[in-house]
Design a protein around this motif. Sequence first.
Motif, mmCIF file in Angstrom:
data_model
loop_
_atom_site.group_PDB
_atom_site.id
_atom_site.type_symbol
_atom_site.label_atom_id
_atom_site.label_comp_id
_atom_site.label_asym_id
_atom_site.label_seq_id
_atom_site.Cartn_x
_atom_site.Cartn_y
_atom_site.Cartn_z
ATOM 1 N N GLY A 152 8.308 -11.761 -29.014
ATOM 2 C CA GLY A 152 9.211 -11.409 -27.911
ATOM 3 C C GLY A 152 10.155 -12.536 -27.589
ATOM 4 O O GLY A 152 11.362 -12.402 -27.696
ATOM 5 N N ARG A 153 9.599 -13.688 -27.226
ATOM 6 C CA ARG A 153 10.393 -14.881 -26.940
ATOM 7 C C ARG A 153 9.721 -16.084 -27.578
ATOM 8 O O ARG A 153 8.513 -16.109 -27.753
ATOM 9 C CB ARG A 153 10.499 -15.117 -25.421
ATOM 10 N N GLY A 154 10.547 -17.052 -27.936
ATOM 11 C CA GLY A 154 9.996 -18.284 -28.497
ATOM 12 C C GLY A 154 9.655 -19.277 -27.401
ATOM 13 O O GLY A 154 9.678 -18.971 -26.204
ATOM 14 N N ARG A 155 9.320 -20.494 -27.808
ATOM 15 C CA ARG A 155 9.062 -21.553 -26.849
ATOM 16 C C ARG A 155 10.348 -21.879 -26.069
ATOM 17 O O ARG A 155 11.443 -21.687 -26.605
ATOM 18 C CB ARG A 155 8.583 -22.806 -27.588
ATOM 19 N N PRO A 156 10.265 -22.325 -24.853
ATOM 20 C CA PRO A 156 9.081 -22.792 -24.122
ATOM 21 C C PRO A 156 8.297 -21.692 -23.403
ATOM 22 O O PRO A 156 7.403 -21.983 -22.614
ATOM 23 C CB PRO A 156 9.674 -23.769 -23.106
ATOM 24 N N TYR A 157 8.649 -20.437 -23.653
ATOM 25 C CA TYR A 157 7.879 -19.342 -23.066
ATOM 26 C C TYR A 157 6.475 -19.296 -23.675
ATOM 27 O O TYR A 157 6.250 -19.805 -24.787
ATOM 28 C CB TYR A 157 8.600 -18.016 -23.287
ATOM 29 N N GLY A 180 1.628 -29.456 -30.863
ATOM 30 C CA GLY A 180 3.012 -29.450 -31.326
ATOM 31 C C GLY A 180 3.650 -30.806 -31.120
ATOM 32 O O GLY A 180 3.090 -31.672 -30.447
ATOM 33 N N ASP A 181 4.843 -30.964 -31.665
ATOM 34 C CA ASP A 181 5.519 -32.269 -31.637
ATOM 35 C C ASP A 181 6.661 -32.334 -30.634
ATOM 36 O O ASP A 181 7.362 -33.336 -30.578
ATOM 37 C CB ASP A 181 6.055 -32.615 -33.023
ATOM 38 N N THR A 182 6.858 -31.273 -29.833
ATOM 39 C CA THR A 182 7.986 -31.241 -28.901
ATOM 40 C C THR A 182 7.532 -30.900 -27.487
ATOM 41 O O THR A 182 6.467 -30.305 -27.280
ATOM 42 C CB THR A 182 9.033 -30.200 -29.325
ATOM 43 N N SER A 183 8.390 -31.233 -26.531
ATOM 44 C CA SER A 183 8.097 -30.876 -25.143
ATOM 45 C C SER A 183 8.046 -29.368 -24.967
ATOM 46 O O SER A 183 7.299 -28.862 -24.116
ATOM 47 C CB SER A 183 9.143 -31.486 -24.208
ATOM 48 N N SER A 184 8.803 -28.616 -25.768
ATOM 49 C CA SER A 184 8.763 -27.158 -25.686
ATOM 50 C C SER A 184 7.398 -26.615 -26.109
ATOM 51 O O SER A 184 6.901 -25.640 -25.523
ATOM 52 C CB SER A 184 9.859 -26.539 -26.560
ATOM 53 N N ASP A 185 6.782 -27.239 -27.126
ATOM 54 C CA ASP A 185 5.421 -26.851 -27.510
ATOM 55 C C ASP A 185 4.460 -27.059 -26.352
ATOM 56 O O ASP A 185 3.593 -26.215 -26.071
ATOM 57 C CB ASP A 185 4.949 -27.694 -28.698
ATOM 58 N N ILE A 186 4.601 -28.190 -25.686
ATOM 59 C CA ILE A 186 3.707 -28.510 -24.573
ATOM 60 C C ILE A 186 3.905 -27.526 -23.429
ATOM 61 O O ILE A 186 2.926 -26.970 -22.885
ATOM 62 C CB ILE A 186 3.941 -29.957 -24.081
ATOM 63 N N ILE A 196 -6.456 -27.044 -23.959
ATOM 64 C CA ILE A 196 -5.983 -28.277 -24.576
ATOM 65 C C ILE A 196 -4.565 -28.045 -25.065
ATOM 66 O O ILE A 196 -4.299 -27.070 -25.778
ATOM 67 C CB ILE A 196 -6.887 -28.696 -25.752
ATOM 68 N N VAL A 197 -3.660 -28.901 -24.648
ATOM 69 C CA VAL A 197 -2.263 -28.821 -25.090
ATOM 70 C C VAL A 197 -1.895 -30.213 -25.577
ATOM 71 O O VAL A 197 -1.531 -31.098 -24.795
ATOM 72 C CB VAL A 197 -1.333 -28.350 -23.962
ATOM 73 N N ALA A 198 -2.018 -30.411 -26.876
ATOM 74 C CA ALA A 198 -1.883 -31.745 -27.469
ATOM 75 C C ALA A 198 -0.509 -31.936 -28.081
ATOM 76 O O ALA A 198 0.038 -31.036 -28.720
ATOM 77 C CB ALA A 198 -2.960 -31.964 -28.529
ATOM 78 N N ALA A 213 5.927 -34.143 -20.446
ATOM 79 C CA ALA A 213 5.912 -32.680 -20.457
ATOM 80 C C ALA A 213 4.569 -32.123 -20.006
ATOM 81 O O ALA A 213 4.466 -30.917 -19.724
ATOM 82 C CB ALA A 213 6.248 -32.169 -21.854
ATOM 83 N N GLY A 214 3.531 -32.986 -19.967
ATOM 84 C CA GLY A 214 2.231 -32.543 -19.481
ATOM 85 C C GLY A 214 1.152 -32.439 -20.538
ATOM 86 O O GLY A 214 0.106 -31.813 -20.292
ATOM 87 N N ALA A 215 1.347 -33.035 -21.703
ATOM 88 C CA ALA A 215 0.340 -32.971 -22.766
ATOM 89 C C ALA A 215 -1.008 -33.476 -22.264
ATOM 90 O O ALA A 215 -1.090 -34.510 -21.604
ATOM 91 C CB ALA A 215 0.785 -33.795 -23.970
ATOM 92 N N THR A 216 -2.063 -32.741 -22.591
ATOM 93 C CA THR A 216 -3.411 -33.177 -22.206
ATOM 94 C C THR A 216 -3.897 -34.310 -23.111
ATOM 95 O O THR A 216 -4.749 -35.101 -22.721
ATOM 96 C CB THR A 216 -4.407 -32.009 -22.280
ATOM 97 N N HIS A 217 -3.362 -34.359 -24.324
ATOM 98 C CA HIS A 217 -3.687 -35.404 -25.292
ATOM 99 C C HIS A 217 -2.436 -35.690 -26.105
ATOM 100 O O HIS A 217 -1.607 -34.798 -26.307
ATOM 101 C CB HIS A 217 -4.797 -34.968 -26.258
ATOM 102 N N VAL A 218 -2.298 -36.917 -26.588
ATOM 103 C CA VAL A 218 -1.257 -37.248 -27.558
ATOM 104 C C VAL A 218 -1.956 -37.865 -28.764
ATOM 105 O O VAL A 218 -2.621 -38.893 -28.645
ATOM 106 C CB VAL A 218 -0.202 -38.207 -26.985
ATOM 107 N N LEU A 219 -1.809 -37.219 -29.920
ATOM 108 C CA LEU A 219 -2.476 -37.640 -31.146
ATOM 109 C C LEU A 219 -1.467 -38.263 -32.103
ATOM 110 O O LEU A 219 -0.283 -37.927 -32.078
ATOM 111 C CB LEU A 219 -3.143 -36.437 -31.817
#
Length: 232
Positions: A152-157, A180-186, A196-198, A213-219
């Motif tokens: 339907g819609r892509g990120r950041p939705y 994901g590697d972007t703020s939109s993924d987060i 978990i939103v890494a 952006a609010g990532a719970t973890h950064v790997l």
Amino acid sequence: MLDPVQDNSDITLVVMDMAGTTVADDGAVIRAFDTAATAVGLPGTGPERDAARKYVLDTMGQSKIAVFGTLFGSGERAAQANAAFETAYERYVDEGGIAPIPGAEKAITQLREAGIKVALTTGFSPATQRRILAALDWTDIADLVLAPADAGRGRPYPDLVLTALLRAGADDVRHIAVIGDTSSDITSGLRAGAAIVAGTRTGAHDAATLRAAGATHVLDSVADLPALLLSA
């Protein structure tokens, strides 16, 4: 009130981005964008081109047709830009310009062998996504693959994450991990309610941007995700 998810062992579905997270493309998105911008008459140099490039970098991970719609306004012009972008990116794929992020294939395999389903998602069209998967011989690597047109819609939705939940048969958003590697993924993962939103530092946005952006973890890499999810 529902009880919170207690630990990472409750994760039953991982939703992974592709370009920048599981797939390295050496800046092909920006090169393909330049081709697309030229195709619709954007000046090759100057403030307008610079501003457009910055917008593309800032919105990495989002649906490409939506990005072009914002940049170029009219439906016809955005469609023309998107077609030129897809053609340029697919040519780069066909020329061998992409490769797996080191450890990505092993990470996906480890998660699936542990009983966790894996969905690969993208901001590209389904046709380009299939082209990438075929080039990497990844056609059967994941439980499902999704593009914005499927959801339907892509990120950041949150649509890609929630569609993955439905198609995978997961029973609770709190049993989902997103990487994901972007703020939109987060943002997409947080809006979907994932436990978990890494963020991963192998792509477009740096650790500070991912944390903001609010990532719970950064790997350091998606290769580190099994250790996070399977250590409990």
